[in-house]
Design a protein around this motif. Structure first.
Motif: not given
Ligand code: ADP
Length: 522
Positions: A142-146, A157-161, A46-53
């Motif tokens: 709410s924050g992130e959900l797993i 595994l579904r993750y969403m932030a 997630h962190k990596q994708i956010i940085l890329t975006r």
């Protein structure tokens, strides 16, 4: 239930329960660990994708060389540009970069991710159920959900932030009414988990196999130990207890050792020693009592004999004295000689009875109608019956092989005792019945009965409760010995004051010994 079975069941239960708990804990711990690890991986991604975006957004998108398969996006304001050399470039905004990288990761089987919102610009980015649920929760703060989700394609595994609007996002999304700091959607990451769960299941299978093998192994070892250390030795002790005292009076082999079973065997050995000592003391006491009884019986017998002989002797001495005083009185001499003869006969009878008691004439059985012999005996006793009602219920319809004299003696002894026990009158019922291989005679009187302490002694020689001169205590003792020699059984039931019943069972076909009477024992 045997101790062995109980032990195996309990030990089995404890081993299976403790292994079961360990197995369950290990398995769920493994699962938690794998899920936590996948969650951490999702967060990093997630962190990596956010940085890329962010990087793409900070540069107002990136341009890719236009070539087959790299098409322009019609939703963008300025989807393509051309350079001076006429080469075309297509624009990629953060959302497209995200989608295309996600498609690549998906093709590689690594993971899938995408940006979605409740108000997507591109309908293809509309949220699925999980994502919609998460987006609504983000709206509520709410924050992130797993979550682990199971679908037809497997487990994931579904993750969403949440995605927070930054100034660089406004270039594309300002017209949707967003401002900086708003939550404009979420980044959803889906990581396949089948491989992880398959490996957990594989581990579980191995653990289960090891567990079953351990339980069986531990169970077998415990069983063998219990069998050798406890069950076999307890069995040995039980056999020794069962066989004690052996034919030689000794103890069978006992389990050794200083443990509890060995100690128990030691206690049993001590108990046997104490038992033998008290048995010896009891034997001595019994011998003493027997000697005393014998002396008492001898005294009773002597007194009885003395009375039986003294009585006629007194009369005889009077006769002799009178005859001496008047030797010429021939009438008196004739009368007194008769009396002297009677007295001598009576003394002779007493002596014969004594001899009969000691001597064992051989039996001479022959076929007789037993009922007739019984009737004859009671005809002889009829004079003694007086107030006694005699009921003869005799039903033997065939002759039996018996010694008539012995049978007569038995019937007369028991009959006379019954009559004497009913001095105030009563009823004597005599029955005879055929049984399978024997015949049974019973003599039931309504006389005084026999007290419990006398009941055990009535067959003893010289035991009598009658006055001196009335009984010698030999009748039942002779009867008992005769019945035994005829291979029969005699028993008695009585209650004091309620009469007595004697039962005699004699064999229908006595063996050779009973027929010829065997050796005469002096
Ligand atoms: P005796 O008749 O000379 O005493 P027995 O051996 O025949 O000797 O009997 C032993 C004792 O058993 C008797 O003295 C009497 O006490 C008791 N006995 C035997 N038969 C009877 C009976 N039918 N009822 C009560 N007592 C009996």
């Amino acid at each position: 239930m045997q101790l062995r079975t109980k032990f195996i069941l309990l030990v089995g239960l404890v081993v299976v329960a403790s292994y079961g708990i360990t197995f369950y804990r290990t398995s769920s711990f493994q699962r938690q660990l794998v899920i936590a690890q996948a969650g951490r991986q999702a967060r990093m991604l997630h962190k990596q994708i956010i940085l890329t975006r962010k990087w793409v957004a900070d540069h107002n998108g990136i341009f890719l060389l236009k070539q087959p398969g790299v098409d322009a996006n019609p939703f963008l304001v300025e989807p393509e540009v051309w350079d001076v050399k006429g080469r075309g470039y297509v624009k990629r905004n953060p959302a497209m970069v995200t989608r295309e990288l996600s498609e690549l990761a998906d093709r590689e089987g690594f993971c899938r991710y995408r940006v979605t919102s409740l108000k997507p610009t591109n309908p293809a980015n509309a949220p699925d159920d999980f994502e919609r649920d998460c987006l609504r929760q983000f709206d509520r703060g709410s924050g992130e959900l797993i979550r682990i989700v199971k679908t037809d394609q497997g487990r994931f595994l579904r993750y969403m932030a949440p995605l927070v609007v930054e100034p660089s996002c406004l270039e594309c999304h300002a017209d949707q009414g967003y401002s900086v700091g708003d939550i404009r959607g979420g980044l959803s990451i889906t990581i396949p988990m089948d491989w992880a769960f398959a490996s957990i299941e594989g581990n579980n299978r191995t653990l289960l196999f090891i567990g079953v093998a351990t339980c069986l192994g531990v169970g077998a070892v415990l069983f063998l130990l219990f069998e050798t250390l406890v069950a076999r030795r307890l069995g040995m002790l039980a056999r020794a207890m069962e066989q004690y005292p052996g034919p030689a009076g000794g103890l069978a082999e006992l389990p050794g050792g200083a443990d509890e079973v060995g100690q128990l065997a030691g206690k049993f050995r001590d108990l046997c020693t104490r038992l033998e000592a008290s048995q010896q003391a009891l034997d001595q006491a019994r011998e003493q009592v027997f000697q005393n009884e014998k002396l008492a019986a001898l005294g009773r017998l002597t007194a009885g004999i003395a009375h039986e002989i003294n009585n006629p002797l007194g009369g005889m001495r009077n006769c002799v004295k009178s005859m001496r005083e008047d030797p010429d009185d021939r009438d008196m001499a004739r009368r007194y000689l008769g009396l002297l003869d009677k007295g001598l006969v009576r003394i002779g009878q007493t002596v014969r009875q004594l001899l009969n008691f000691g001597r064992r004439e051989p039996l001479h059985p022959r076929r007789v109608m037993v009922d007739e012999v019984i009737r004859e005996c009671f005809e002889l006793l009829s004079l003694n019956l007086k107030d006694v009602e005699l009921v003869l219920d005799l039903r033997l319809d065939r002759p039996y092989l018996v010694d008539v004299e012995a049978l007569k003696q038995v019937v007369v002894n028991i009959g006379l005792n019954a009559v004497q026990a009913m001095w105030r009158g009563g009823r004597l019922t005599v029955t005879s019945r055929a049984a399978e291989a024997s015949f049974v005679l019973t003599f039931a009187d309504t006389g005084c009965g026999i007290s419990p302490e006398h009941l055990a002694k009535i067959f003893d020689p010289f035991f009598t409760t009658k006055d001196v001169g009335q009984g010698t205590g030999l009748g039942l003792s002779i009867t008992y010995s005769l019945v035994q020699r005829m291979q029969g059984v005699i028993s008695v039931e009585s209650e004091e004051g309620r009469g007595a019943t004697f039962r005699i069972e004699l064999p229908a076909a006595p063996t050779a010994e009973g027929r010829d009477g065997g050796e005469a024992i002096g």
